[in-house]
Design an enzyme around this catalytic site. Structure first.
Site, mmCIF file in Angstrom:
data_model
loop_
_atom_site.group_PDB
_atom_site.id
_atom_site.type_symbol
_atom_site.label_atom_id
_atom_site.label_comp_id
_atom_site.label_asym_id
_atom_site.label_seq_id
_atom_site.Cartn_x
_atom_site.Cartn_y
_atom_site.Cartn_z
ATOM 1 N N HIS A 77 19.752 0.709 -21.640
ATOM 2 C CA HIS A 77 18.810 1.329 -20.586
ATOM 3 C C HIS A 77 19.191 0.737 -19.272
ATOM 4 O O HIS A 77 18.438 0.238 -18.651
ATOM 5 C CB HIS A 77 17.419 1.562 -20.841
ATOM 6 N N HIS A 120 20.157 2.379 -32.106
ATOM 7 C CA HIS A 120 18.873 3.410 -31.594
ATOM 8 C C HIS A 120 19.050 4.700 -32.611
ATOM 9 O O HIS A 120 20.100 4.768 -33.378
ATOM 10 C CB HIS A 120 19.063 3.780 -30.109
ATOM 11 N N HIS A 126 11.167 12.016 -23.257
ATOM 12 C CA HIS A 126 10.677 11.713 -24.732
ATOM 13 C C HIS A 126 9.592 12.575 -24.992
ATOM 14 O O HIS A 126 8.468 12.194 -24.881
ATOM 15 C CB HIS A 126 10.850 10.173 -24.891
ATOM 16 N N ASP A 141 18.510 16.050 -20.419
ATOM 17 C CA ASP A 141 18.683 14.382 -20.980
ATOM 18 C C ASP A 141 20.369 14.467 -21.350
ATOM 19 O O ASP A 141 20.490 14.892 -22.608
ATOM 20 C CB ASP A 141 17.826 14.029 -21.804
ATOM 21 N N ASP A 198 23.977 8.503 -18.166
ATOM 22 C CA ASP A 198 22.908 9.106 -18.566
ATOM 23 C C ASP A 198 22.172 9.550 -17.480
ATOM 24 O O ASP A 198 21.290 8.813 -16.998
ATOM 25 C CB ASP A 198 22.094 8.005 -19.752
ATOM 26 N N GLU A 205 25.668 12.518 -25.296
ATOM 27 C CA GLU A 205 24.326 13.198 -25.452
ATOM 28 C C GLU A 205 24.147 14.565 -24.879
ATOM 29 O O GLU A 205 24.488 14.917 -23.763
ATOM 30 C CB GLU A 205 23.241 12.305 -24.811
ATOM 31 N N TYR A 263 28.193 0.721 -29.505
ATOM 32 C CA TYR A 263 28.293 -0.144 -28.610
ATOM 33 C C TYR A 263 28.691 -1.835 -29.029
ATOM 34 O O TYR A 263 28.001 -2.171 -29.794
ATOM 35 C CB TYR A 263 26.866 -0.572 -27.872
ATOM 36 N N ASP A 314 0.860 -1.061 -0.147
ATOM 37 C CA ASP A 314 0.065 -0.077 -0.094
ATOM 38 C C ASP A 314 0.998 1.139 -0.117
ATOM 39 O O ASP A 314 0.368 2.485 0.424
ATOM 40 C CB ASP A 314 -1.028 0.052 1.367
ATOM 41 N N GLU A 349 22.220 12.224 -29.578
ATOM 42 C CA GLU A 349 22.917 11.228 -28.687
ATOM 43 C C GLU A 349 23.270 10.045 -29.526
ATOM 44 O O GLU A 349 22.892 8.939 -29.149
ATOM 45 C CB GLU A 349 22.024 10.899 -27.439
ATOM 46 N N HIS A 378 15.596 12.807 -29.657
ATOM 47 C CA HIS A 378 14.281 12.889 -29.542
ATOM 48 C C HIS A 378 13.904 14.498 -28.873
ATOM 49 O O HIS A 378 15.017 15.369 -28.550
ATOM 50 C CB HIS A 378 13.742 11.985 -28.434
ATOM 51 N N ARG A 432 28.211 6.434 -25.402
ATOM 52 C CA ARG A 432 27.344 7.478 -25.761
ATOM 53 C C ARG A 432 27.542 8.835 -25.455
ATOM 54 O O ARG A 432 27.944 8.991 -24.253
ATOM 55 C CB ARG A 432 25.699 7.000 -25.147
HETATM 56 N N1 GLY Z 1 17.964 9.127 -21.590
HETATM 57 C C1 GLY Z 1 17.266 8.173 -22.112
HETATM 58 C C2 GLY Z 1 16.806 8.098 -23.227
HETATM 59 O O1 GLY Z 1 16.896 8.880 -24.101
HETATM 60 O O2 GLY Z 1 16.272 7.123 -23.828
HETATM 61 MN MN MN Z 2 17.891 10.763 -24.546
#
Ligand code: GLY
Ligand code: MN
Length: 433
Positions: free
Chosen positions: A237, A344, A355, A265, A254, A402, A382, A34, A378, A348, A400
């Site tokens: 992630h 990827h 996002h 981000d 990140d 970004e 990898y 809860d 970004e 975004h 990465r």
């Molecule tokens: N920073 C996480 C993503 O852009 O997916």
């Molecule tokens: Mn991102």
């Protein structure tokens, strides 16, 4: 800065044309048993109203006497002992400027009356069954209403389409918050570079970052912080953050601070021992070159897709040079062979949601960028630790980089530029005693 929301509501009401709209803030989500998560306001609701309590619905009725109607948690002395002071209906009408305000419990019974006279309704259908049920029940009698010379909405549009367009174009108030979020985030990444020495745990780096977000007045992290040491950097992630940082490896962080619900981000990848090895340096520089090439495309009028295409070309060329791929660069790009190491997108929209909302395409074409939009850039590379086709020295390296970039009428404005990025600057920030 004056409250930007009345102007946003005016714009929204105008753009709705003859359609009504309903927006919902979520209920408190349960974490386990809860226990509840701290409530994070729904972004559309925050954007248009600033209302931060759970259980809220906003009804917009353009052209009517009362176009802005709030349904909110009523004041409740007993509940407020547990969960804190509520603004209640009085606050909704007063501080929040609603034309009408009612307890949330009255939403179902009042909605058919409020929607009377509107043929079209904007609603984020399919996201929350309870909200759908309320809306579908209120509009279920549209056919009977028509027979009786009345009108209830019988056409539904997803509310995120129009709101996406509005939220995509940031106003000054939003840009100020995004700049603050980016500045705090840059400071936290520098602190992470200093804290992430050999023997430190990923969670200690996470604590350094998130502690700084809060100490600087941010609402916290805008998404789950990723601290991936060594091969964990190859998990896009990775959020477990429980391994120890080993000497000679890289650490990928990140993380973005959220300030008044606007998030940065930013990703940086740095050497745990303070200096990049030769192979790490090669991969890092390649990703950096790709990122710089992509940022150069973040200009008004250029299609969104160009940033990704620029990054892919640089990365694919580099993959051949590093003996990760073999063949003609153009063919490798057409066949998407680079996806083995770069799987990827290059960015975004960014704003209230990490996002963020807004269409990336207009029809079948990539959307031209416009001044006032904020994007992340970004690229990464990898190389899985068990990739026996890759040169051994490169296996297990994940990088990465970004940044958050404001598109302007002129050059791209990198909001997160205070965060070290060149090899020299990163090694300086990571200098070990
Ligand atoms: N920073 C996480 C993503 O852009 O997916
Ligand atoms: Mn991102």
């Amino acid at each position: 800065m004056p409250d930007p929301r009345p102007a946003r509501r005016d714009r929204y009401l105008q753009r709705l044309g003859g359609a009504a709209s309903i927006l919902f803030g979520g209920p408190h989500a349960t974490r386990n048993s809860d226990s509840e998560y701290r409530y994070r306001p729904q972004s559309d609701v925050v954007y248009l109203t600033g209302w931060e309590d759970p259980e809220v619905a906003v009804v917009f009725r353009p052209g009517s006497e009362h176009p802005y109607v709030l349904f909110v948690q009523a004041k409740d002395k007993e509940q407020e002992v547990w969960t804190g002071r509520r603004e209640g209906v009085e606050g909704a009408r007063g501080r929040y400027g609603a034309d009408l305000a009612f307890p949330y419990s009255e939403l179902g019974s009042r909605l058919p009356v409020l929607l009377q006279g509107y043929e079209r309704l904007h609603h984020a259908y399919g996201e929350h069954p309870d909200h759908d049920r309320i809306v579908f029940k209120a509009t279920a009698n549209a056919r009977t209403a028509l027979r009786n010379g009345l009108c209830l909405p019988w056409k539904m549009e997803h509310s995120r389409v129009l709101l996406g367009e509005l939220r995509l174009q940031k106003d000054e108030h939003e840009l100020e918050l995004l700049r603050r979020a980016a500045a705090i985030t840059a400071e936290a990444h520098i602190a992470a570079m200093q804290a992430g020495k050999p023997g430190a745990y990923e969670y200690e780096v996470e604590a350094t970052i998130e502690g700084l977000f809060r100490r600087r007045g941010g609402t916290g992290a805008g998404y789950t912080t990723i601290v991936g040491g060594g091969v964990n950097a190859c998990v896009l992630h990775y959020v477990n953050n429980r391994d120890v940082l080993a000497p000679g490896t890289l650490c990928l962080v990140d993380a973005g601070a959220e300030v008044e619900w606007y998030t940065a981000d930013v990703t940086r990848t740095w050497p745990v021992s303070g200096r990049f090895s030769g192979p790490q340096r090669d991969v890092y520089q390649l990703v950096l070159d790709a990122q710089i090439a992509a940022i150069a495309c973040a200009r008004a009028g250029r299609p969104w897709r160009e940033m990704h295409d620029a990054a892919v070309r640089v990365l694919t060329t580099g993959m051949v040079e590093l003996n990760l791929l073999d063949g003609d660069v153009d063919e490798l790009i057409v066949e998407e062979r680079y996806r083995k190491y770069y799987m990827h997108g290059t960015g975004h929209w960014l704003g209230l949601d990490v996002h963020d909302v807004g269409a990336y395409h207009i029809g079948l074409s990539s959307r031209p960028l416009a001044a006032g939009q904020v994007v992340t850039v970004e690229p990464g590379l990898y190389i899985a630790p068990d990739d026996h086709d890759a040169p051994e020295a490169l296996r297990g390296i994940g990088v990465r980089i970004e940044d958050d970039v404001l598109v302007t009428e002129g050059d791209p404005d990198v909001l997160s530029r205070a965060c070290p990025k060149t090899i020299a600057d990163v090694e300086t920030a990571c200098a070990r005693a």
